[in-house]
Write a protein that holds these residues in place. Sequence first.
Motif, mmCIF file in Angstrom:
data_model
loop_
_atom_site.group_PDB
_atom_site.id
_atom_site.type_symbol
_atom_site.label_atom_id
_atom_site.label_comp_id
_atom_site.label_asym_id
_atom_site.label_seq_id
_atom_site.Cartn_x
_atom_site.Cartn_y
_atom_site.Cartn_z
ATOM 1 N N LEU A 71 0.834 -1.172 0.052
ATOM 2 C CA LEU A 71 -0.056 -0.118 -0.081
ATOM 3 C C LEU A 71 0.931 1.397 -0.162
ATOM 4 N N GLY A 72 2.218 1.125 0.507
ATOM 5 C CA GLY A 72 2.790 2.416 0.698
ATOM 6 C C GLY A 72 2.285 3.135 1.778
ATOM 7 N N VAL A 73 2.564 4.269 2.119
ATOM 8 C CA VAL A 73 2.186 5.302 3.081
ATOM 9 C C VAL A 73 1.225 6.244 2.970
ATOM 10 N N GLY A 74 0.346 6.379 3.447
ATOM 11 C CA GLY A 74 -0.466 7.651 3.485
ATOM 12 C C GLY A 74 -1.300 7.887 4.749
ATOM 13 N N SER A 75 -2.435 8.504 4.654
ATOM 14 C CA SER A 75 -3.268 8.737 5.767
ATOM 15 C C SER A 75 -3.782 7.744 6.358
ATOM 16 N N LEU A 76 -4.065 7.644 7.638
ATOM 17 C CA LEU A 76 -4.544 6.471 8.316
ATOM 18 C C LEU A 76 -6.051 5.937 7.552
ATOM 19 N N GLN A 77 -6.716 7.051 7.209
ATOM 20 C CA GLN A 77 -8.044 6.686 6.616
ATOM 21 C C GLN A 77 -7.977 6.109 5.157
ATOM 22 N N ASP A 78 -6.665 6.734 4.381
ATOM 23 C CA ASP A 78 -6.577 6.268 3.157
ATOM 24 C C ASP A 78 -5.825 5.016 3.050
ATOM 25 N N LEU A 79 -4.962 4.404 4.143
ATOM 26 C CA LEU A 79 -4.631 3.143 4.291
ATOM 27 C C LEU A 79 -5.761 2.032 4.739
ATOM 28 N N GLN A 80 -6.701 2.579 5.581
ATOM 29 C CA GLN A 80 -7.684 1.684 5.721
ATOM 30 C C GLN A 80 -8.591 1.483 4.495
ATOM 31 N N GLN A 81 -8.708 2.300 3.828
ATOM 32 C CA GLN A 81 -9.481 2.097 2.545
ATOM 33 C C GLN A 81 -8.929 1.060 1.525
ATOM 34 N N ARG A 82 -7.568 1.331 1.463
ATOM 35 C CA ARG A 82 -6.766 0.428 0.463
ATOM 36 C C ARG A 82 -6.638 -0.787 1.051
ATOM 37 N N VAL A 83 -6.611 -0.969 2.380
ATOM 38 C CA VAL A 83 -6.325 -2.268 2.876
ATOM 39 C C VAL A 83 -7.638 -3.266 2.676
ATOM 40 N N VAL A 84 -8.778 -2.532 2.632
ATOM 41 C CA VAL A 84 -10.088 -2.944 2.141
ATOM 42 C C VAL A 84 -10.258 -3.470 0.826
ATOM 43 N N ARG A 85 -9.499 -2.509 -0.048
ATOM 44 C CA ARG A 85 -9.515 -2.998 -1.401
ATOM 45 C C ARG A 85 -8.491 -4.185 -1.654
ATOM 46 N N VAL A 86 -7.382 -4.109 -1.005
ATOM 47 C CA VAL A 86 -6.547 -5.322 -1.282
ATOM 48 C C VAL A 86 -6.917 -6.666 -0.554
ATOM 49 N N THR A 87 -7.726 -6.771 0.489
ATOM 50 C CA THR A 87 -8.070 -7.965 1.120
ATOM 51 C C THR A 87 -9.204 -8.521 0.156
ATOM 52 N N GLY A 88 -10.052 -7.755 -0.619
ATOM 53 C CA GLY A 88 -11.079 -8.245 -1.339
ATOM 54 C C GLY A 88 -12.236 -8.849 -0.731
ATOM 55 N N LEU A 89 -12.183 -8.592 0.571
ATOM 56 C CA LEU A 89 -13.412 -8.855 1.516
ATOM 57 C C LEU A 89 -14.412 -8.020 1.385
ATOM 58 N N PRO A 90 -15.878 -8.522 1.766
ATOM 59 C CA PRO A 90 -16.867 -7.509 1.724
ATOM 60 C C PRO A 90 -16.772 -6.408 2.724
ATOM 61 N N GLY A 91 -17.766 -5.330 2.722
ATOM 62 C CA GLY A 91 -17.701 -4.500 3.802
ATOM 63 C C GLY A 91 -16.635 -3.422 3.846
ATOM 64 N N GLN A 92 -16.616 -2.388 4.768
ATOM 65 C CA GLN A 92 -15.605 -1.577 5.007
ATOM 66 C C GLN A 92 -15.352 -1.354 6.157
ATOM 67 N N ASP A 93 -15.445 -2.213 7.071
ATOM 68 C CA ASP A 93 -14.867 -2.222 8.431
ATOM 69 C C ASP A 93 -13.411 -2.793 8.404
ATOM 70 N N PHE A 94 -12.641 -1.746 8.788
ATOM 71 C CA PHE A 94 -11.183 -2.105 8.732
ATOM 72 C C PHE A 94 -10.703 -3.349 9.829
ATOM 73 N N SER A 95 -11.355 -3.287 11.124
ATOM 74 C CA SER A 95 -10.875 -4.054 12.296
ATOM 75 C C SER A 95 -11.375 -5.640 11.727
ATOM 76 N N LEU A 96 -12.637 -5.624 10.986
ATOM 77 C CA LEU A 96 -12.969 -6.912 10.588
ATOM 78 C C LEU A 96 -12.068 -7.735 9.423
ATOM 79 N N HIS A 97 -11.631 -6.631 8.676
ATOM 80 C CA HIS A 97 -10.938 -7.013 7.588
ATOM 81 C C HIS A 97 -9.426 -7.491 8.250
ATOM 82 N N LEU A 98 -9.013 -7.108 9.327
ATOM 83 C CA LEU A 98 -7.779 -7.588 9.889
ATOM 84 C C LEU A 98 -7.963 -9.080 10.634
ATOM 85 N N ALA A 99 -9.214 -9.038 11.178
ATOM 86 C CA ALA A 99 -9.559 -10.225 12.005
ATOM 87 C C ALA A 99 -9.672 -11.372 10.975
ATOM 88 N N ILE A 100 -10.258 -11.172 10.060
ATOM 89 C CA ILE A 100 -10.373 -12.251 8.707
ATOM 90 C C ILE A 100 -9.105 -12.698 8.376
#
Length: 632
Positions: free
Chosen positions: A216-245
Amino acid sequence: MASVRVSGPCWERQLVTSLKMELQWSKRTCDRCGGDRLAKRPCPECGARPRAYEIQPDLDRRRRLVQDFRAGRRSVVPVARPEDVQADFVLACGGVFSALAAASRGGYDASELWDAFERLDQLEANMSIPELRPHLNRGRALLSAIRMLGEGMERFLDALAAEDIDEAQRLEASGQAMIESAVAELEPNRHELLKRSVEEGMSPLEAMGRDHAGMLGVGSLQDLQQRVVRVTGLPGQDFSLHLAIEGLDIAAASLDRERYLRLSEAASTLLEGREEILDDADVLEGVQVALLLTEARQATLLAAIEAEEDDLTLTGLALDLVKTVRERGLRAVLVPLVAAALCDSIERVGDMGSGSLLKRASAHIPELELDGLDRLLRDSAAHEDYHVENGLIVLDQGRVRLTPDELLDRVLEVWEFFTGMARGLFISAARAGMPLPEVDRLPPRVQFELVRYFTGLHGLGHVNFEIQGRVAALSGVGMVHSWPGLVAALSPLISEEVLTLEGRFEDSNGDVIYGCAELEAYRALSSERPEQPGCCAQLLKFLPVFASTRYEDTSPIDAQEWLSVAVHVVCEHVDAVPLIDRLRRGREVLQRATQAGVDTRPIKLLLARMRNVGGTGATPRRLWHVPLRGDA
């Protein structure tokens, strides 16, 4: 001539083999148009038919050779899994490549082809013997790669008997693609690589943080969270759930991933449209607590293994893990699933005993495959019915004897049931837009794991985090990509009683870098300043952060940038905001710049000239007199 090069990132040193097949066809001159054509084949230019007496001696030879090979190809049966798959794979590939090349050049004897393909077929047969967990997924991937390799070799075998050059090249390209896919299949996937990092001592969330940082590189926290959601390919937008999965998916590298995903899909399907069950505060929190308890048991077992405890002690700890998974883990996931299947309440289902709960789930939700759940280990743990004899674990009053590897396989199978269903619950929550419990409700251990994730995301390893009164001390190895970004990510994880975060970081040269930040400024970022115009409000809201943050004993923004901020806030909305209000903003910038320890003389000069502009009734056009550089 056909040529193929096979190599892979991990296997390249051993598997870089060239296959050169020298295929020849006799040519003729067309009697009708004078063009070139292959013997026994119509003219591609005018369509003239070949003469009846024409022959293709080398093609006829190759076809007879391939026919003899297929007729006499030896059958094989599984014997034992190979001890060194990579070495056997390289040997089998080299043998087939050599045999195919030799067959293309001459000869009528299929013996070399028989021997070479027998080696490859035997390797495939031996690899079809299922591996035990934690090597099951890797074994399947290797088997898939070897089968794909075999199909690719068959294409080159077909190319030997191809009627013309075009068909041979098409078959060669198809075989090449299959062989390259086979080699790619041999490489570990992303979750397997993360699992290796965990096995080397890194925490799962720290490994994820480093992995995400690379993607992802480095960006704002919100931006990083949004990009993590895109990278994981998982449903929803909750960052903590994506990390748990993602954390569960890393662990699944040691499990039967196919069943793990089937159980996840079954659980998420069952809960689809049942938001009222997921909305119960105890459901997701109960799953998290169960994960923590079982992971703590796992950690105890791993520590005992590293300490080289005796087999009896290790067996007891492994069975304790099974008992915890069944009594706490499976119960946490089955209560909401059974409630959904029976259309019953969480409270009533929660009153069931663990045995009744498992029976109801098995009877009403067959897709959870609970008939395959091993009761032997749980009963052995409950009754302490186990001992070690001649290196084997003896259970069920001597009726069952397992090797240590077989016991580990069964222990991981029980863990597989729990984590697969837990993943399904988390997927359902993500689809329904329901977040995990707030950070302050998470156990301290989970909060620390999140600290490790964000520090890994920002380039740190070997992290230590301690709270001493009103100060949180963070240390690690590496260069922090963005100290303010890391502080912003960590501040919600730190108790509000803690006011300061201090960092100590050692770079690759052994030099130590210090950072410091006042957490109140970061916590205040969520507050709004509605009385200020939007653009200025955002700037003014961040000023306390910049003023109270130090990295390498300097402010995140330098004197020139502070001056630029001051110019912006006093010159923005000139027609809409009175001069006195703009000067008030400027004084706030001056105050924060002074706190940051930068040279404030240019800002003071700016404010003085602004006051002069206002006092003489000059228009905003006179602002060109204001210096826009710190050295003016």
